[in-house]
Design an enzyme around this catalytic site. Structure first.
Site, mmCIF file in Angstrom:
data_model
loop_
_atom_site.group_PDB
_atom_site.id
_atom_site.type_symbol
_atom_site.label_atom_id
_atom_site.label_comp_id
_atom_site.label_asym_id
_atom_site.label_seq_id
_atom_site.Cartn_x
_atom_site.Cartn_y
_atom_site.Cartn_z
ATOM 1 N N ASP A 75 0.837 -1.192 0.000
ATOM 2 C CA ASP A 75 0.000 0.000 0.000
ATOM 3 C C ASP A 75 0.875 1.247 0.000
ATOM 4 O OD1 ASP A 75 -2.335 -1.458 0.018
ATOM 5 O OD2 ASP A 75 -2.582 -1.368 2.197
ATOM 6 N N TYR B 38 3.826 -9.407 7.331
ATOM 7 C CA TYR B 38 3.482 -8.015 7.617
ATOM 8 C C TYR B 38 3.572 -7.754 9.120
ATOM 9 C CZ TYR B 38 1.156 -8.530 3.061
ATOM 10 O OH TYR B 38 0.858 -8.792 1.751
ATOM 11 N N TYR C 63 -5.507 -9.051 1.695
ATOM 12 C CA TYR C 63 -5.516 -7.658 2.140
ATOM 13 C C TYR C 63 -5.500 -7.615 3.671
ATOM 14 C CZ TYR C 63 -6.804 -6.392 -2.660
ATOM 15 O OH TYR C 63 -6.828 -6.211 -4.022
#
Length: 357
Positions: free
Chosen positions: A187, A251, A322
């Protein structure tokens, strides 16, 4: 029909004459053409080349007329061979398939163009700051023309990973442009840390082909926002590989809950979240992505730090999952979600990609 010796040898009838009514003496001018082409080629570094030609207009009409008479007037292959031989003699370079330079000669107008094979460089990039895009992102209001909304830059964001890597490459390779092909993308507001994200840089129309990649790496890394590592020359096939390979990604997210959450409850929720995740296209990207349900896997979810309403969590996931919506649930479009498991609304406050394997 008056013909040069080459065309007479192809057609097999007519009269050998000084002026050829078939090729307009293209064969007789091969050395002249080669001199002009080699002069232009000297502006580029190259080791290999190839020659192609185009037949149209009056020459094409002549071919069709002779074909009706049962005569095959195939000029291209013979002309290409003679021109290539002349270029080889003048440059010492070899004619090959997939060459550094392709010469396209127009047999109707006696003009030519050079097609320069791109240089491809594989490596990994780190994005050290937030709020720069991976690739160039034009302003949606002016489509790159420049307006008050974008402060007349023509861009939605001040810069991009692509620009920060491409600009030094364009300068060192003396290229027209460069394009970045990434293994997925983070992102805009996320950083790319750890060992970096795989990418291929396509250097377009380079005048230099043999740049020291250590010099390129140092030039890119002298900037503050982006760094690269492990640069190596590759080929066009690597672009397909990088774009299609399914990378596992890790992440680190700073998660903020609407109210305090007990540590044990949060750990249990993260453990039960592992496995299959069903995600309908997130609302935030629905304007540019097809609206459908995607099934992805969450391999691991680990609590790193927790204080009341705030937690730091590491997620290890299949490419295409996502993470922001995995946390928030996106109004039920992602199931299960961390918010659903805990029973408290949650959002990602900050996100970093820390590994792309």
């Amino acid at each position: 029909m008056n013909l040069c010796r080459e065309c007479y040898g192809i057609i097999g009838e007519g009269v050998v004459a000084e002026k050829c009514e078939a090729c307009c003496n293209a064969f007789d001018r091969v050395e002249e053409f080669a001199e002009e082409i080699v002069k232009k080629m000297s502006e580029y570094e190259f080791e290999t080349f190839n020659v192609g030609s185009r037949v149209w207009g009056s020459l094409k009409a002549l071919q069709e007329y002779l074909s009706l008479k049962g005569i095959e007037y195939e000029i291209k292959q013979r002309f290409n061979t003679k021109l290539a031989r002349a270029i080889e003699e003048k440059t010492g370079s070899k004619r090959t398939l997939n060459p550094d330079i392709t010469v396209l000669f127009d047999l109707e107008t006696f003009t030519f163009e050079l097609q320069i094979r791109p240089v491809f460089i594989y490596g990994r990039y780190l994005k050290r700051v937030r709020n720069i895009s991976q690739t160039r992102w034009l302003c949606g209001y002016c489509n790159g023309e420049g307006c008050e909304v974008c402060n007349f830059t023509g861009k939605k964001y001040v810069s991009s990973v692509e620009e920060l890597i491409a600009m030094p490459a364009v300068r060192l390779f003396k290229a027209r442009d460069a394009k970045l092909h990434g293994a997925g993308r983070e992102d805009v507001d996320a950083r790319m840390l750890g060992t970096g994200r795989p990418f291929v840089l396509e250097v377009i129309e380079p005048r230099k082909r043999f740049v020291d990649l250590k010099e390129l790496e140092e030039a890119i890394n002298s900037q503050k926002w982006v760094a690269v590592r492990d640069l190596e020359y590759t080929d066009a096939e690597k672009v397909r590989e990088v774009k299609t390979e399914r990378h596992r990604k890790t992440y680190r997210a700073k998660v903020v809950f609407e109210e305090k959450v007990e540590r044990e409850r949060l750990i249990e929720a993260l453990e039960s979240l592992k496995g299959e995740i069903r995600q309908r296209t997130p609302m935030r990207v629905s304007h540019r992505r097809a609206d459908r349900v995607r099934v992805r896997r969450l391999y691991d979810a680990r609590l790193i730090h927790h204080t009341g309403r705030v937690a730091v969590v590491e997620f290890e996931a299949e490419a295409g999952l996502y993470i922001k919506e995995l946390v928030s649930g996106d109004n039920g479009r992602t199931r299960p979600s961390l918010a659903e498991k805990v029973g408290v609304n949650a959002r990602v406050d900050r996100l970093d990609v820390i590994a792309v394997s």
